[in-house]
Design a protein around this motif. Sequence first.
Motif, PDB file in Angstrom:
ATOM      1  N   ALA A  47      -9.790  -2.149  -9.231  1.00  0.00           N
ATOM      2  CA  ALA A  47     -11.156  -1.702  -9.324  1.00  0.00           C
ATOM      3  C   ALA A  47     -11.963  -2.440  -7.982  1.00  0.00           C
ATOM      4  O   ALA A  47     -12.951  -1.899  -7.856  1.00  0.00           O
ATOM      5  N   GLU A  48     -11.179  -3.108  -7.217  1.00  0.00           N
ATOM      6  CA  GLU A  48     -11.773  -3.463  -6.126  1.00  0.00           C
ATOM      7  C   GLU A  48     -11.544  -3.038  -4.747  1.00  0.00           C
ATOM      8  O   GLU A  48     -12.056  -3.164  -3.592  1.00  0.00           O
ATOM      9  N   ILE A  49     -10.530  -1.866  -4.997  1.00  0.00           N
ATOM     10  CA  ILE A  49     -10.224  -0.890  -3.889  1.00  0.00           C
ATOM     11  C   ILE A  49     -11.015   0.405  -3.823  1.00  0.00           C
ATOM     12  O   ILE A  49     -10.937   0.902  -5.043  1.00  0.00           O
ATOM     13  N   HIS A  50     -11.753   0.392  -2.681  1.00  0.00           N
ATOM     14  CA  HIS A  50     -12.531   1.694  -2.979  1.00  0.00           C
ATOM     15  C   HIS A  50     -12.393   2.544  -1.509  1.00  0.00           C
ATOM     16  O   HIS A  50     -11.952   2.284  -0.533  1.00  0.00           O
ATOM     17  N   MET A  51     -12.352   3.812  -1.679  1.00  0.00           N
ATOM     18  CA  MET A  51     -12.219   4.765  -0.583  1.00  0.00           C
ATOM     19  C   MET A  51     -13.736   5.092   0.023  1.00  0.00           C
ATOM     20  O   MET A  51     -14.689   4.968  -0.427  1.00  0.00           O
TER      21      MET A  51
ATOM     22  N   ASN B 298      -5.371  -5.420   1.047  1.00  0.00           N
ATOM     23  CA  ASN B 298      -6.253  -4.937   2.085  1.00  0.00           C
ATOM     24  C   ASN B 298      -5.184  -5.164   3.585  1.00  0.00           C
ATOM     25  O   ASN B 298      -5.454  -4.288   4.381  1.00  0.00           O
TER      26      ASN B 298
ATOM     27  N   GLU C  51      -5.959   8.573   1.807  1.00  0.00           N
ATOM     28  CA  GLU C  51      -6.377   8.940   0.390  1.00  0.00           C
ATOM     29  C   GLU C  51      -5.297   9.027  -0.410  1.00  0.00           C
ATOM     30  O   GLU C  51      -5.466   8.215  -1.714  1.00  0.00           O
TER      31      GLU C  51
ATOM     32  N   ARG D   3      -3.566   2.275  -6.124  1.00  0.00           N
ATOM     33  CA  ARG D   3      -4.426   1.814  -7.288  1.00  0.00           C
ATOM     34  C   ARG D   3      -3.784   2.030  -8.615  1.00  0.00           C
ATOM     35  O   ARG D   3      -3.676   1.176  -9.552  1.00  0.00           O
TER      36      ARG D   3
ATOM     37  N   CYS E   9      -5.003   6.027  -3.690  1.00  0.00           N
ATOM     38  CA  CYS E   9      -4.647   6.696  -5.118  1.00  0.00           C
ATOM     39  C   CYS E   9      -3.414   6.020  -5.674  1.00  0.00           C
ATOM     40  O   CYS E   9      -3.316   5.509  -6.803  1.00  0.00           O
TER      41      CYS E   9
ATOM     42  N   ALA F 291     -16.720   7.095   1.708  1.00  0.00           N
ATOM     43  CA  ALA F 291     -17.240   8.108   0.973  1.00  0.00           C
ATOM     44  C   ALA F 291     -17.457   9.245   2.096  1.00  0.00           C
ATOM     45  O   ALA F 291     -18.332   9.527   2.733  1.00  0.00           O
TER      46      ALA F 291
END
Length: 411
Positions: free
Chosen positions: A203-207, A163, A178, A185, A182, A209
């Motif tokens: 799995a804990e890193i999200h983009m 983070n 983005e 990840r 990617c 929406a």
Amino acid sequence: MTFEEITSGLRQLLSDNNYNPATIKFYEREWSKIHSYLTETYGDSMFDMERGLAYLENKYNFQTKYNDGTLSQQRVQLLRVVHMLEDYRLHQVLTRRYYASKNPIQLNGHYSDLHAKYTETLARSDMSKSTTEHYTTISREFMDYLSQKSIASAADIGIDTCNGYLKTLAGYSFKTVEQKVCSLRHFLRFLYDNGYISCDIAAEIHMPAISKKAKIPSAWSADDLKKMINVIDRNSPIGKRDYAMILLACILGLRISDIKNLHFSNFDWENKQLSLVQHKTHKPLTLPLPDAVGWAVIDYIKNGRPKYFESDIVFLKHMPPFDPIADNDHLEQRIVFHMNKAGIRRDKNKHSGFHSLRHSVGSMLLDMGTPLPVITTILGHSDMDVTGNYLKTDLQKLAECVLTPEGDAHE
């Protein structure tokens, strides 16, 4: 954080990262000027981005000259100085935007070995060359960030570490963020699958929406396209090349990656067809070859193309060695050259590269009433949802897509 604390930390990082002593002296001179401004204007040496921009405007009329287009490249360098100070204040690292090609990232032993193994894994994958290069670059940047944060081993990476790295991307476009997320990840999954880290941090890193289709694509007007095409010098070899490549983009809608990789065997002159496997989607595409496009390509091959017999790539560089055009060269500078010659004003909010010509094909086909499935086939899109993005360039077509509210339906 005081200005003295920021510059002290930066000076050490610049030295640790092998910056040229002359470059460090340049930064130190600029820091001294900013420090004097802070103490004289505010009575203290606390620094943030707002104060840094106020300094640039006060001393160099930075914002004013930027808006009217008279800001010199030398002054732009001063903005990088201010950004560097702010990034260190926030993150205590040097971010990648400040590294010149002459000062590449140098990883230590542990991360250097790790990067070599990751690069080997990428080389064995079926990903495209551009994706592999991008993942390689971002993984190197991330490991350099770890080194600057004194994280000596990949085993010590946690979600807070990731983070922290992602926060350094503030200010980049959504698409750039983005792509970097990617890449991060993918690298984290490599670390987890090979036992370098114990948790599946990827799995804990999200983009957020946000739709990729949120932005209206850049497209040319028919008048501007004609202006640009008409000024191309079709008597010169490079003009013949540019003319043929631009017609392939703005009439057939080919991606620049596919245009650069066209072989003589892709052209079926007898049946007036062009067949290729698309670089991005790996899907075959066959298109009719209009006379204007076909004759432009023939003119280049016969009268403009360098006599380079070791390659069956159609379009080549026009400076020795006459090699195929590099993967990372998208030739935007050639579009800009012809735009300037035609007196077409560049809009900073619109793209002006070959891909904008491709967008224009979709828009013009739409204006002509071409059904969406046909446009999808011509542009080689994976599905009609992607092609639907071109609807955004036509406000009239957008209006036709709006449903009549139920309350008005009976009026």
